[in-house]
Structure formats: C-alpha cells, structure tokens
Write a protein that holds these residues in place. Structure first.
Motif, PDB file in Angstrom:
ATOM      1  N   GLN A 201      48.463  55.847  36.088  1.00 54.19           N
ATOM      2  CA  GLN A 201      47.914  55.549  37.407  1.00 54.19           C
ATOM      3  C   GLN A 201      47.865  54.050  37.663  1.00 54.19           C
ATOM      4  O   GLN A 201      47.720  53.255  36.732  1.00 54.19           O
ATOM      5  N   VAL A 202      47.981  53.704  38.960  1.00 52.61           N
ATOM      6  CA  VAL A 202      47.824  52.319  39.406  1.00 52.61           C
ATOM      7  C   VAL A 202      46.856  52.325  40.585  1.00 52.61           C
ATOM      8  O   VAL A 202      46.442  53.382  41.063  1.00 52.61           O
ATOM      9  N   SER A 203      46.507  51.141  41.045  1.00 49.86           N
ATOM     10  CA  SER A 203      45.583  51.030  42.171  1.00 49.86           C
ATOM     11  C   SER A 203      46.110  51.792  43.387  1.00 49.86           C
ATOM     12  O   SER A 203      47.298  51.738  43.703  1.00 49.86           O
ATOM     13  N   ALA A 204      45.211  52.497  44.065  1.00 49.00           N
ATOM     14  CA  ALA A 204      45.590  53.223  45.276  1.00 49.00           C
ATOM     15  C   ALA A 204      45.758  52.288  46.466  1.00 49.00           C
ATOM     16  O   ALA A 204      46.224  52.711  47.525  1.00 49.00           O
ATOM     17  N   PHE A 205      45.402  51.025  46.288  1.00 46.19           N
ATOM     18  CA  PHE A 205      45.476  50.042  47.365  1.00 46.19           C
ATOM     19  C   PHE A 205      46.538  48.992  47.033  1.00 46.19           C
ATOM     20  O   PHE A 205      46.680  48.590  45.883  1.00 46.19           O
ATOM     21  N   GLU A 206      47.251  48.559  48.064  1.00 49.38           N
ATOM     22  CA  GLU A 206      48.297  47.560  47.856  1.00 49.38           C
ATOM     23  C   GLU A 206      47.710  46.272  47.305  1.00 49.38           C
ATOM     24  O   GLU A 206      48.321  45.596  46.473  1.00 49.38           O
ATOM     25  N   ASP A 207      46.506  45.934  47.761  1.00 50.79           N
ATOM     26  CA  ASP A 207      45.810  44.746  47.266  1.00 50.79           C
ATOM     27  C   ASP A 207      44.882  45.179  46.130  1.00 50.79           C
ATOM     28  O   ASP A 207      43.837  45.791  46.349  1.00 50.79           O
ATOM     29  N   GLU A 208      45.263  44.852  44.896  1.00 52.67           N
ATOM     30  CA  GLU A 208      44.485  45.276  43.737  1.00 52.67           C
ATOM     31  C   GLU A 208      43.122  44.585  43.661  1.00 52.67           C
ATOM     32  O   GLU A 208      42.233  45.043  42.932  1.00 52.67           O
ATOM     33  N   SER A 209      42.929  43.521  44.421  1.00 54.19           N
ATOM     34  CA  SER A 209      41.674  42.769  44.330  1.00 54.19           C
ATOM     35  C   SER A 209      40.473  43.615  44.756  1.00 54.19           C
ATOM     36  O   SER A 209      39.337  43.299  44.393  1.00 54.19           O
ATOM     37  N   SER A 210      40.710  44.711  45.483  1.00 48.89           N
ATOM     38  CA  SER A 210      39.600  45.566  45.903  1.00 48.89           C
ATOM     39  C   SER A 210      38.961  46.293  44.723  1.00 48.89           C
ATOM     40  O   SER A 210      37.867  46.846  44.850  1.00 48.89           O
ATOM     41  N   LEU A 211      39.626  46.291  43.576  1.00 49.19           N
ATOM     42  CA  LEU A 211      39.079  46.928  42.384  1.00 49.19           C
ATOM     43  C   LEU A 211      38.438  45.920  41.430  1.00 49.19           C
ATOM     44  O   LEU A 211      37.930  46.293  40.379  1.00 49.19           O
ATOM     45  N   LEU A 212      38.462  44.646  41.823  1.00 53.04           N
ATOM     46  CA  LEU A 212      37.899  43.612  40.964  1.00 53.04           C
ATOM     47  C   LEU A 212      36.438  43.388  41.302  1.00 53.04           C
ATOM     48  O   LEU A 212      36.012  43.516  42.455  1.00 53.04           O
TER      49      LEU A 212
END
Length: 300
Positions: A201-212
C-alpha cells in the motif's frame, strides 16, 4: 462419485488441489442423490511440518447441514473470503444403504479469483537491480507488536530478528523512508514455513504530506487509518523452509517474498504492508528491501 473415507473415521471427504492460490467465498455442491448431510468445509494454504501425519494445515471455513435446493444444489457460504490452494469437503456419515452413500457429482467454486504469487526473478536480473535495505528510516509503526519485536526491528539490518505481530490476521507494518525513493520492486524477508498474504500500500493522497505529523514524519495515527492508504498489488506466497536448519544457533529461518510495483516504478516516501492472513501462525517481517531500475528490464 462417492467421497473418499478417512482411515478409521466415520466421515467421508473429498480434497482438491487448485494448483495455485485462489480467493474463495463459497461453494456450490451437487449430490448425485440430491441429498446429503454436509459436515464442514476446510481450506489450506500452509503445509505442516514434514513429520506431521496430515501434510496440510486445514482451517474451517464453513459448517452447514442445510438441505439442498430442489434441483439438488447445496449453497455453502464461507464465514469469510479466504485465500486457499486446497479445499476439502467433509460429509457426515450416513446410515443409508451403500448405493445412497454420500457423494458429489459436481463442485463449483463461486467467485474464485486466482491470486498472484511471489515474483521469481532471474538471477541476472536481480544482480542488475539497485537493492537498498531499509535501515535508516524516519519512522516505523505496526498494528501490534509482541514483546521485544517492535516495528523498528524489521529495519534494524538483522535478518535473524523480526517484527512480530500479536495476532495471526489483519495486521500492518508502515514505514516512512524519510525521502522520496523510486521503487520498482520490494523484497521482504519473512519467517519460513508460513503463507504470506500481503498487500503493498501507498498513500491514498497524491500529496503524502497529509500523512505526516509532528517532526514532519509519518504519524502513528495516519499509519493506522485504512482510509489513508490505497493498495497497489497483493501477493500470496508460500514461504517454504529449506530442509536443513538456517543456522547452528537455531535462529528462525527467513525466506524472500518479492513484490513488483504494477506498471511503472513509483516515487514514494511512505509504504504500508497489510497482511490479511497469517494462516495459523503469528505474522512477522525481518527485513525490507526496495529496488529501483538500474538499466534492468522489469517487464517480466
């Protein structure tokens, strides 16, 4: 035809080898007499130890004594969808005459989807890949951790130690690589003797910063949120141990499971491995490697 009878037992059974893992959700059975008492259905993906009497480790997925439909078919839904290569149908002993003994005319696997296996890379191709073991990671989290077997152990560079979950199903391991990395292949070292059913799996959002979170690294909360991740691919691999012990110290043997990123290599920072089944044993990962293309043809 009449089902085979277990030695010394009262029940009759029929076992099938599907040759490769399939995702199964239910069966349809047709009795030649349009009547039988179905005892239960078991599936298997995992072999037992060589010395075991039964070479397969079976898991109960259905119990049913429902009467078949008027056309003779019996619908057998599983308690949950499973990944399996072997299916065994057991029929309860009947006191009817021999000509009316339990039997099956047809067995239909409903919604049976073949699942991809671990990628078998030619040695020449493997040598051309730029493998990097993930050791200096920014953060690592897991859904659960056994004592002394935390998520960070999977990234300590020691193939003989591993993250171990507390349960045998529905566990995950998430990692923040610290920076974007081009990933074409992922190689996991996992304990041998298990079936490893894992989704990359990878981030569901194009901008991964939302998971930081704090410190600009992957947060534990984001790692645990299923809606923050999307699945790229899923692999079901049989991690068969070698015939000899891995070391004189008795350390648990690890084997490779290689996963290819679908289509083109991705530039990602965050990865999560969702393990949906441990098939009778606790889930674990000892090391994680990623590879980007280094002049290699990845269209295998």
């Amino acid at each position: 035809r009449t089902l085979g009878r277990a030695a010394g037992g009262r029940d009759w059974w029929c076992a099938l080898n599907l040759q490769r893992p399939h995702e199964l959700s239910r069966l349809r059975l047709l009795s030649p007499r349009r009547r039988f008492a179905l005892g239960h259905v078991d599936t298997s993906m995992e072999p037992r130890r060589p010395a075991a009497a039964d070479p397969l480790l079976w898991h109960r997925v259905a119990d049913s004594f429902a009467a078949p439909q008027s056309d003779g078919w019996l619908q057998v839904p599983f308690t949950e969808a499973v990944a399996a290569q072997h299916v065994r149908v057991t029929c309860a002993e009947s006191h009817a005459p021999a000509s009316q003994k339990c039997g099956l005319r047809e067995l239909v696997l409903v919604n049976a989807w073949p699942l991809p296996g671990t990628l078998d890379l030619p040695a020449a191709t493997t040598a051309e890949l730029d493998w990097r073991e993930l050791t200096d990671v920014a953060a690592a989290f897991a859904s659960s951790e056994a004592t002394g077997r935390g998520a960070g152990v999977a990234f300590d560079g020691d193939a003989h130690s591993h993250w171990r979950a507390r349960s045998r199903a529905d566990e995950w391991l998430a990692v923040d690589l610290g920076a974007e990395t081009t990933v074409a292949l992922v190689r996991l070292l996992v304990p041998a003797g298990r079936v490893f059913d894992v989704a990359l799996q990878v981030s569901a959002f194009e901008d991964e910063s939302s998971l930081l979170g704090a410190g600009a690294v992957l947060s534990a909360q984001a790692a645990s949120r299923d809606d923050r991740w999307t699945t790229l691919t899923r692999v079901v691999a049989q991690t068969t141990p070698s015939s000899s012990p891995s070391s004189s110290t008795g350390a648990e043997e690890s084997v490779e499971v290689v996963i290819r990123v679908p289509a083109e290599p991705l530039s990602v920072r965050l990865l999560r491995f969702l393990v949906s089944k441990g098939y009778g044993r606790q889930i674990g990962v000892s090391s994680v490697f990623v590879a980007g293309p280094a002049g290699a043809d990845l269209s295998l």
